[in-house]
Structure formats: structure tokens, C-alpha cells
Design a protein around this motif. Structure first.
Motif, PDB file in Angstrom:
ATOM      1  N   LYS A  73      11.510  33.299   3.775  1.00 55.37           N
ATOM      2  CA  LYS A  73      12.006  33.072   5.145  1.00 55.37           C
ATOM      3  C   LYS A  73      10.861  32.836   6.114  1.00 55.37           C
ATOM      4  O   LYS A  73      11.065  32.424   7.248  1.00 55.37           O
ATOM      5  CB  LYS A  73      12.814  34.297   5.605  1.00 55.37           C
ATOM      6  CG  LYS A  73      14.106  34.502   4.803  1.00 55.37           C
ATOM      7  CD  LYS A  73      14.747  35.836   5.167  1.00 55.37           C
ATOM      8  CE  LYS A  73      15.871  36.173   4.186  1.00 55.37           C
ATOM      9  NZ  LYS A  73      16.179  37.600   4.177  1.00 55.37           N
ATOM     10  N   ASP A  74       9.596  33.119   5.659  1.00 50.77           N
ATOM     11  CA  ASP A  74       8.451  32.990   6.568  1.00 50.77           C
ATOM     12  C   ASP A  74       8.056  31.524   6.717  1.00 50.77           C
ATOM     13  O   ASP A  74       7.795  30.838   5.734  1.00 50.77           O
ATOM     14  CB  ASP A  74       7.259  33.801   6.025  1.00 50.77           C
ATOM     15  CG  ASP A  74       6.168  33.964   7.049  1.00 50.77           C
ATOM     16  OD1 ASP A  74       5.453  32.972   7.296  1.00 50.77           O
ATOM     17  OD2 ASP A  74       6.033  35.063   7.621  1.00 50.77           O
ATOM     18  N   LYS A  75       8.026  31.048   7.942  1.00 53.69           N
ATOM     19  CA  LYS A  75       7.761  29.611   8.190  1.00 53.69           C
ATOM     20  C   LYS A  75       6.267  29.264   8.030  1.00 53.69           C
ATOM     21  O   LYS A  75       5.910  28.145   7.715  1.00 53.69           O
ATOM     22  CB  LYS A  75       8.195  29.238   9.623  1.00 53.69           C
ATOM     23  CG  LYS A  75       9.687  29.434   9.894  1.00 53.69           C
ATOM     24  CD  LYS A  75      10.493  28.234   9.396  1.00 53.69           C
ATOM     25  CE  LYS A  75      11.941  28.289   9.814  1.00 53.69           C
ATOM     26  NZ  LYS A  75      12.705  29.348   9.175  1.00 53.69           N
ATOM     27  N   LYS A  76       5.378  30.258   8.263  1.00 53.51           N
ATOM     28  CA  LYS A  76       3.943  29.926   8.280  1.00 53.51           C
ATOM     29  C   LYS A  76       3.279  30.050   6.919  1.00 53.51           C
ATOM     30  O   LYS A  76       2.176  29.565   6.726  1.00 53.51           O
ATOM     31  CB  LYS A  76       3.216  30.855   9.260  1.00 53.51           C
ATOM     32  CG  LYS A  76       3.552  30.570  10.717  1.00 53.51           C
ATOM     33  CD  LYS A  76       2.769  31.514  11.612  1.00 53.51           C
ATOM     34  CE  LYS A  76       3.051  31.249  13.086  1.00 53.51           C
ATOM     35  NZ  LYS A  76       2.459  32.287  13.931  1.00 53.51           N
ATOM     36  N   ARG A  87       6.565  28.146   1.032  1.00 56.78           N
ATOM     37  CA  ARG A  87       7.037  26.754   0.934  1.00 56.78           C
ATOM     38  C   ARG A  87       7.292  26.368  -0.528  1.00 56.78           C
ATOM     39  O   ARG A  87       8.270  25.714  -0.853  1.00 56.78           O
ATOM     40  CB  ARG A  87       5.970  25.854   1.552  1.00 56.78           C
ATOM     41  CG  ARG A  87       6.500  24.595   2.126  1.00 56.78           C
ATOM     42  CD  ARG A  87       5.490  23.865   2.982  1.00 56.78           C
ATOM     43  NE  ARG A  87       4.416  23.240   2.239  1.00 56.78           N
ATOM     44  CZ  ARG A  87       3.129  23.451   2.488  1.00 56.78           C
ATOM     45  NH1 ARG A  87       2.770  24.285   3.440  1.00 56.78           N
ATOM     46  NH2 ARG A  87       2.202  22.837   1.812  1.00 56.78           N
TER      47      ARG A  87
END
Length: 942
Positions: A927-930, A935
Motif C-alpha cells: 500500500k506504500d506509494k513511495k 511496486r
């Protein structure tokens, strides 16, 4: 056009476990050889194709040169056609020398040395002014211009700020016909027997000439002669003094500070080399670090007395000369050897630790006589320093126990002389440059030419172009976070291999066959793309590239894939499929099934909850870590992830492991800086399984490394025939005289030393590689001699020793990690990286676990096929199910998706890393975008 121009043909390869295979490898293509660990990939790529290429290269030498090399053994292959010159880029780690750095391996540092020697501006370390240098003609013009109509003295500086009486020097000057000298600012006549105060520092100049400056021809001629004479005696420096104002001014043919008169030699590239006496810091000899005695290690407990062993190197009091010296020192300073160290006077401590000389008298009141005592003591710390500088390795090792490695205080870790650090290009010294990471360096180089003067541009444009292209290659292979001063012994196998790859791309060779051994090791998925692009660029300029690899992306991007199998060891060694990656997907091999999704490493249905206890590590600031605090939940499988260079190894291998090791086993390695750690009481031992090889000699093998061989030798010594002959377990060792073959001293091989190539091993002609003599081989257990046992595979040995629990347990663990196909006596030098890793793993796993053990594994999937990873994860999961904690530093997504808890370090490598990006279960992480890991992990989980 022959068909060899577009392919390499191997016919009848039988090296190691290869089963007489024929294979056609297309040229100028990216070819991936894949298959299970131990199936024969390296045997084909390195031991057949590379070995034959190297042998043919040596054949081209003259007979005279070859007599020094010996002849390389021909690999067991019928023929290889269409072979180009071969370059192998293996995983073997680079030089362990502290003098080898990333800059020296890539040759970038050599270009920087050239740049600084030819285009840098020099500055004075005294005043910070720009240094100047003049020709004799320029000096003459400057004197005529600056002192026109004035009376001046021309002098030659011979002594600068040094102590001594200099009587001989004055006599020498007088013999050369000079009558006056200037000592400490005062001009005096030379007299016979003249000398100065030897304990004061002096400046001495010879007065060469005294003249009035005007424009006459004679005056100019006289001035020129005086300049020449002054330069000759003053080592290319002269001094002019205005007689009215007494102001000195210096002129030099070399670089010189116009105010203080200090001069530098004209720079050469080796003035900037820390491996040359001309450039290396004289204090640390160009290493940048020193070993210094640590007083706290000498006196770990200040409450103890000298008698009870306050001084760790000497221990409690004994009858020895050194303790007699301590008694004398105690008498001199009025303390007793039974006093606690902290109560001893500081002056006495100073003499005990650092030595000194003293004499004193003691009056005996009973006898009414006085006795003279002399102290002449080297000092404990001084003695340890002298032992550290001795030739004996054991003494050096002993001395290091009481010493700390510290940065050299003279060069501050830059390794270079003071003068070399004051040459600057665009305001930066060479030491500033090598501290930058590759990204910063690339930014600095961009536009550097525009910031230089015209003269500097002309000199340096080609050098800067060379440096920039090499830096670009390092960026291309994903090594953005390295600095040029990083020691090569601190590089991982994958990093070292990619550096060599970048160097090869930089050499721009064409028509070469490159063979690489798993270049993707230690590389995050994000950087994998860059690596594959680099290999494709090698191929596109006209080279053939063969890569031994398990990485999914690499296999899918290859032009041609060769799959070797079907299994490992003697069950492998056949080509089970070859063709394009698309064709491979349709095959029914293990590799194809993992690629097309028929088989996969399954994601656990639920993540373990752990035992609720944690180890909490706070305030880590080692290397690039930015004061981070991390919690490690126990009773789970923890994955530590992040891009290469983000700080994973610093956090785990350099901070956490040394703390745990020191706590449970009194380990001496000093952890990187941290503030506090809590929760150590929740575990009771730590086991670290890193990537170092299990033994670099043919004497080391799986049986000796796992200590199974000790038990086997005891078993053989108990056989009735051996007991009748009086054989002890040592008789069955190939490392001690007695039972071994003495021709090869139990190695089974003889070493032929190659002068400038790696040593070559050939089979011993006396024992035919059996390692033991005839008498030892006559002792048999169940019909097998000790040599036969070493030739057994682990699978055979598990059944053979089934009734001997001590041996069976260890062998069973080796078989469990998927190594049933290797032999007990297989030399460690022939094991692949993945096999060595699992043998080490099996050794540790066969130790009885406590249910509270903390295992640390550094990239355990190195060299492992998808199927091998599945087997490994099964073993590790068993450990965690028993209550142990397993921490894995890993990039492999098949492992990351199966762990219970992830600690993701990032965001980038080098200076951009060192922070905790995200923690939690894999489902939380995605869920972490950074997070870069998130990814790629998302694709695996969803």
C-alpha cells in the motif's frame, strides 16, 4: 561464409557432470544458461568454454614463455568451434587489499590523478593563496620592475624552521666562497667555527649578491647570474629583500606561496596516488586508517588492582620481570599493587602504559642504608604497538585485540599528503571528489569544462570525456550509491562483478565472448533493468554475451535460452531445452513451469503472529543510516528489503549482528554507532550465515566444513583392523602426515604455480587423487575405504550411515537443503556460490536450535533456481515454526512474498538511503506509494 561466424559449436562436453553434450550457441546474442543449482551451468560456461578459450590464448605464447606457465589442462570436450577471445566476469570477490578502492579498480581514479597533475590550481596550505611559479626570465623582469632604483639583497634559503647548530653547513658555505649569511632575519658575516643554538628552530639563507637595481645592461647580466646561483643553492627558490624596508619576497621555479615562501614540487600523477611514497600520507602510509591502542581494552575494569589482573594483556600477578618493574614503579609513586587501578596516581599510570625512565633512592629505616632504583620501562601500550609492527601474524593478531581502528588524524582519511590536498579543480580537491557518490560525481562533471579557464579546458577536455564515460557505465549497471574511495574488500560479490562489467563496457572491445556468473546478485528489481540494458549494449556493439542466471527478467529478455537439467549433480548435465524464451515456456521443464506459472512458490495463507516479543534497536547512524530506530518482532520470518546501497547491510550485518554476537558470544567486532537496544533477553543465541566462501583451498570440502568428517574418522578408527594396526582418527585425515599420500600431502592434486595467471591444479600421479596412502585405504567399513566415502554423494551417504545418528543428522540436513547430489569430498573451490551458501546453512541448521535462536541470512538465494528456493524456504519455515526468528536480507521477490514481516529501507542508495520506508506484512507494504519494493511486490501478490 562459414557457419562458425554466427555460432559457437561445442561437441561432446563431459566436464564434471556434463553428459557428453553438444550445444550450438548463437554469436553476438545475449544467451542465458539456466537450470537448477548444480545442474552443470558453470561446468559448461566456465569450465568448458572459458577454460578452452584461456588454454588457446596460452597456446599462442612462445615455447619459452609457456615453460614458465606450465600447460593448462584441456577441458574434457571433443571440440569447440567458432570460439572468440573469452573474458570471464565471475563472482569471485575483488582484491582484499586495503589499498584497492572502487576508483582504482575502475581506473577512474587514475584519470583524476592525471587531471589534477595537469590542470589543477595549487593553493598554499599556510595562507590559502594561489601558488605561483616563474621562469628565470620572468623573475628577472619582476625584480627590475618592482625594485627599480632600490638596493636589494638576493638570498638562497637553505634551512627553514629546523633545529640544529649547523656548524658544518656554515663551513661548507664559506668553502664555496660566500661571505655573508642571514640567520633568523639578521645578516651576519661568516666566521670560523660559527654555530647556532642547537635547541632552537632556525631559518638560514645564503647572501648571494647585494646590488642596486637600474636599467643598465651590466646590471641585468649580473642580476641574471645571481638568480641562477641563488636558484642552484636554494633548491629552485630565491628570496629578495629590500634593504630599506627589510621586506622579503620569494620567487620560485616550482609552485610557491608568494607570502610564506613554501613551495610544492611540480605535480605528477603519482603525487595524487596513495600507493606511491610521493603521494601517500606519511603517517598512515596511504591507508587512511591506523590501529591505535585503546586504554579501555588494556584496563577493562578500573576497580581491579594490578595484582588481580587490571592490565588485561598481563593478567594476575606472576613471578616475572614485568611485575618486578611494576613493583619498582609502585615504590617510586607510593602505591601498592593491591590498590585499585582507579586509585593509582596519574603519573604512575602514564609510565605503566607509555613507559619512561626515572631513578630514585629509597632509605631503609631499619638498616639505615639507602638503595638506588632505576626505572627503564617500555610501557604496556608501547609494547603492544611494537608487537603490532612485528612480522609475526600471530603477534599482530594478539596486539589488535587491544587496539582500535581509527581514522588517520593527519590526512583525515583522505590517504594523501597535505600538499596533494591543496591542488584544486573547480574549487574541489581530489579528496573531495572521491568522497562523492557516483550520482553527485556525474552532476559535478556535467558542465565542468565550462567552469574551467581556457588553458585548463584545452588540457583537460579529453581526460574529462574519459572520466564521464566511465562514470556513466557505473550508473548504467546500477552502482549509483558507491563512492570512489570505497574499499574494494567491502563490496559484495554482485557489486564487484558489476564494477568489472562497467570496466569491460568502458574498454569498448568488439568481437569478444563475455561470460558472466549471475550478475544480478544483490541487485534490486528496480536496477535490474539497467543491468540488462548494459548487457544488451555489450551485445549490440558486436560481442557475444553468455550469462549464467536464474533471474526471471533476464531469462525473458534473452535472445536464446539454454536450460540444463533435468536435476542437479549426476542427475543433471543434459540440455533439456534450448531456443528463444517464448519457445522455453512451452517446454515441460522445471524452469519453464516456474516461468509459465504452472508451478510457483506459494504465498502463505496467513502470516505468523510471532510470540509478541520484540528486539528494539534505536538511533542507528552508521554509514548512511539517518538515526533510524527499528523493531524486530520475534518468532517470525523477517525480510529486510530495499534498493542496493540503501543501508540494509549496515543495519543488520554491521550494527545488529555485532551487538548480538558481543552479547551472547563475547564477539569483538565493534558495531556501527547506535543509541540503545532492548529485548536481548528474549533470545538466547544468534547465528549469522553470510556469503563468504566456505574454504578457498582444495583441502576444504562439505565433509570437513560441516564437521561430519571428524565423526567418520572416529568411526573408521574403531574398525577392528584399524585397532589392530593402532590407527587413531588422525590416520584418516588428509591434513596431517601418517595416513595421507605424501606426494600431494593429502590434497589429491598438485599445484602448478602460474606467474601471472591463476594457479593450476593437476591430479597427483602417486595416489590418483585418492589423497591417502595404500595402508590407510586397506581399512574398510561396509566394504568402502575412507576415499570411497569421500566420493559418495550426500544421498548415498545418508543411507550408508543411517545407523550412526551423529553422522546421519548432519548429512540429512545437507540433503534437506537440496544438496543431495554433491559428494562428501567435493573441493570447496568447485562449489557454486549457491551450493556453498547452502552448505554453510546446513552446518548451522544441523546445530540444535533452542526455539529462541535468531538466524541472520544474507541473500540466501544466491545461485539458486526457483525450485531450490522452494526447498530452502521449506527448511527455513520449519525453523520459524519451532519458535525461532529468521531474518533474511533479500531482493528476491519469491522470498519476500513469503515472509511474515518486512522492513523496507530506502528510499534510494547511498546518501539518498538510510531511512525506514515501511514496515509490516507484505500486504501492508504494497500500500506504500513511495517504496520501490512495494511496486514490484504488488505484481507478485495481486
Amino acid at each position: 561464409m562459414s557457419h562458425f561466424d554466427d555460432s559457437i559449436e561445442v561437441k561432446g562436453a563431459r566436464v564434471h557432470n556434463l553428459k557428453n553434450i553438444d550445444v550450438t550457441i548463437p554469436r553476438e546474442k545475449l544467451v542465458v544458461i539456466t537450470g537448477l543449482s548444480g545442474s552443470g551451468k558453470s561446468s559448461l560456461a566456465f569450465d568448458t568454454i572459458y577454460a578452452e578459450g584461456q588454454r588457446r590464448y596460452i597456446e599462442t605464447f612462445s615455447a619459452y614463455a609457456r615453460q614458465f606457465l606450465g600447460s593448462l589442462e584441456r577441458p574434457d570436450v571433443d571440440k569447440i568451434d567458432g570460439l572468440s577471445p573469452v573474458i570471464a566476469i565471475e563472482q569471485k570477490t575483488t582484491s582484499k587489499s586495503p589499498r584497492s578502492t572502487v576508483g582504482t579498480i575502475t581506473e577512474i581514479y587514475d584519470f583524476f590523478r592525471l587531471l589534477y597533475a595537469r590542470a589543477a590550481d595549487a593553493y598554499s596550505y599556510e595562507t590559502g593563496e594561489k601558488m605561483v611559479s616563474y621562469s628565470d626570465e620572468q623573475i628577472k623582469d619582476l625584480i627590475l620592475e618592482s625594485y627599480n632604483g632600490k638596493r636589494i639583497n638576493i638570498l638562497s634559503p637553505v634551512i627553514r624552521s629546523r633545529k640544529g647548530h649547523y656548524r658544518e653547513l656554515f663551513e661548507q658555505i664559506a668553502k664555496q666562497g660566500f661571505v655573508k649569511v642571514r640567520t633568523d632575519g639578521e645578516i651576519v658575516d661568516l666566521e670560523k667555527g660559527m654555530k647556532l643554538d642547537r635547541y632552537k628552530t632556525h631559518d638560514i639563507e645564503i647572501v648571494i649578491d647585494r646590488l642596486k637595481i637600474d636599467d643598465t645592461q651590466d646590471n641585468e647580466k649580473r642580476l641574471m647570474e645571481s638568480i641562477n646561483t641563488a636558484m642552484y643553492h636554494g633548491d629552485d627558490v630565491l628570496m629578495v629583500i629590500d634593504q630599506d624596508t627589510n621586506e622579503p619576497r620569494y620567487f620560485s621555479r616550482n609552485l610557491m606561496c608568494p607570502s610564506s615562501g613554501i613551495s610544492y614540487p611540480n605535480p605528477e600523477p603519482n603525487n595524487f596516488s596513495f600507493n606511491s611514497p610521493k603521494g601517500a600520507c606519511p603517517n598512515c602510509n596511504g591507508i587512511g586508517e591506523l590501529y591505535v591502542v585503546n586504554e579501555r581494552k588494556l584496563v577493562p575494569d578500573e576497580t581491579l588492582s594490578i595484582k588481580n589482573g587490571a592490565l588485561a594483556p598481563h593478567g594476575p600477578q606472576k613471578k616475572s620481570w614485568i611485575f618486578k618493574q611494576f613493583e619498582t614503579i609502585a615504590q617510586r609513586f607510593n602505591f601498592a599493587l593491591t590498590d585499585a587501578w582507579k586509585d593509582i596516581p596519574d603519573e604512575a599510570k602514564q609510565i605503566i602504559l607509555y613507559g619512561g625512565k626515572d631513578s630514585f633512592t629509597v632509605e631503609s629505616k631499619l638498616l639505615g642504608v639507602t638503595r638506588d632504583y632505576k626505572i627503564d620501562f617500555e610501557g604496556v601500550a608501547s609494547f603492544i604497538e611494537s608487537q603490532y609492527n612485528s612480522d609475526s601474524t600471530s603477534l599482530v593478531r594478539w596486539a589488535k585485540e587491544y587496539m582500535d581502528k581509527v581514522e588517520c588524524d593527519v590526512c583525515e582519511g583522505s590517504r594523501l599528503r597535505k600538499e596533494s590536498l591543496y591542488f584544486k579543480v573547480d574549487g574541489k580537491s581530489i579528496a573531495d571528489i572521491i568522497k562523492m557518490d557516483i550520482v553527485e560525481l556525474d552532476q559535478w562533471l556535467n558542465g565542468l569544462t565550462k567552469r574551467l579557464s581556457n588553458k585548463q579546458q584545452q588540457i583537460s577536455s579529453e581526460i574529462i570525456k574519459e572520466i564521464s564515460s566511465r562514470v556513466q557505465f557505473l550508473l548504467d549497471v546500477g552502482l549509483t550509491y558507491l563512492t570512489l574511495n570505497r574499499s574494494s574488500k567491502s563490496l559484495s560479490g554482485g557489486e564487484a562483478q558489476r564494477i568489472r562489467l562497467a570496466t569491460q563496457i568502458g574498454s569498448q572491445l568488439v568481437g569478444v565472448l563475455y561470460i558472466l556468473d549471475e550478475p544480478s546478485i544483490g541487485l534490486h528489481q528496480r536496477d535490474n533493468e539497467k543491468l540488462i540494458n548494459s548487457l544488451e549494449s555489450l551485445r549490440d556493439v558486436g560481442n557475444s554475451v553468455i550469462v549464467v542466471e536464474h533471474d526471471k527478467d533476464m531469462i525473458e529478455r534473452a535472445d536464446h535460452v539454454i536450460d540444463i537439467g533435468p536435476f542437479a549433480g549426476k542427475h543433471g548435465g543434459e540440455i533439456i531445452s534450448e531456443g528463444t524464451p517464448k519457445a522455453l515456456l512451452k517446454e515441460r521443464t522445471l524452469t519453464a513451469e516456474y516461468l509459465n506459472g504452472k508451478k510457483e512458490i506459494e504465498v502463505p495463507k496467513e502470516r505468523r503472529k510471532g510470540n509478541g516479543k520484540i528486539i528494539s534497536l534505536k538511533g542507528c547512524t552508521g554509514n548512511n543510516l539517518k538515526n533510524i530506530s527499528v523493531e524486530f518482532p520475534l518468532g517470525k520470518m523477517i525480510g529486510v528489503t530495499g534498493v542496493s546501497g540503501s543501508g540494509k547491510s549496515t543495519l543488520i550485518n554491521e550494527t545488529l549482528y555485532p551487538i548480538l554476537n558481543a552479547h551472547y558470544f563475547n564477539g569483538v567486532k565493534k558495531p556501527m554507532p547506535y543509541k540503545s537496544i532492548k529485548g536481548l533477553e528474549h533470545i538466547d543465541k544468534v547465528i549469522d550465515i553470510n556469503q563468504s566462501p566456505i574454504g578457498r583451498t582444495p583441502r576444504s570440502n562439505p565433509a570437513t566444513y560441516t564437521k561430519t568428517f571428524d565423526e567418520i574418522r572416529k568411526l573408521f578408527a574403531q574398525i577392528p583392523e584399524a585397532m589392530i594396526r593402532g590407527y587413531k582418527p588422525g590416520r584418516f585425515s588428509f591434513n596431517v602426515a601418517g595416513g595421507r599420500c605424501e606426494t600431494c600431502q593429502g590434497a589429491g592434486l598438485r599445484v602448478i604455480e602460474m606467474n601471472f595467471l591463476p594457479d593450476v591444479y593437476v591430479e597427483c600421479e602417486t595416489c590418483q587423487g585418492k589423497r591417502f596412502n595404500r595402508e590407510t585405504l586397506e581399512i574398510r567399513y561396509k566394504g568402502k575405504s575412507i576415499s570411497d566415502v569421500l566420493d559418495m554423494t550426500i544421498e548415498e551417504a545418508v543411507n550408508f550411515f543411517e545407523h550412526i545418528p551423529k553422522i546421519h543428522r548432519k548429512l540429512k540436513t545437507i540433503a534437506d537443503v537440496g544438496l543431495g547430489y554433491i559428494t562428501l569430498g567435493q573441493q570447496s573451490t568447485t562449489l557454486s556460490g549457491g551450493e556453498a551458501q547452502r552448505i554453510k546453512l546446513a552446518t548451522e541448521l544441523s546445530k540444535r536450535d533452542t526455539g529462541n535462536t535468531f538466524y541472520i541470512l544474507d541473500e540466501p538465494t544466491t545461485g539458486l533456481h526457483f525450485e531450490d528456493i522452494r526447498v530452502l524456504m521449506k527448511v527455513l519455515n520449519k525453523l520459524v515454526d519451532k519458535g525461532n526468528t529468521v531474518l533474511i536480507i533479500e531482493h528476491n521477490l519469491d522470498v519476500i512474498k513469503t515472509v511474515d514481516y518486512i522492513i523496507d529501507i530506502g528510499y534510494e542508495g547511498g546518501k539518498g538511503g538510510g531511512q525506514v520506508v515501511a514496515t509490516g506484512t507484505p500486504e501492508d507494504i504494497i500500500k506504500d506509494k513511495k517504496s520501490h519494493t512495494a511496486r514490484f511486490l504488488k505484481k507478485e501478490l495481486l
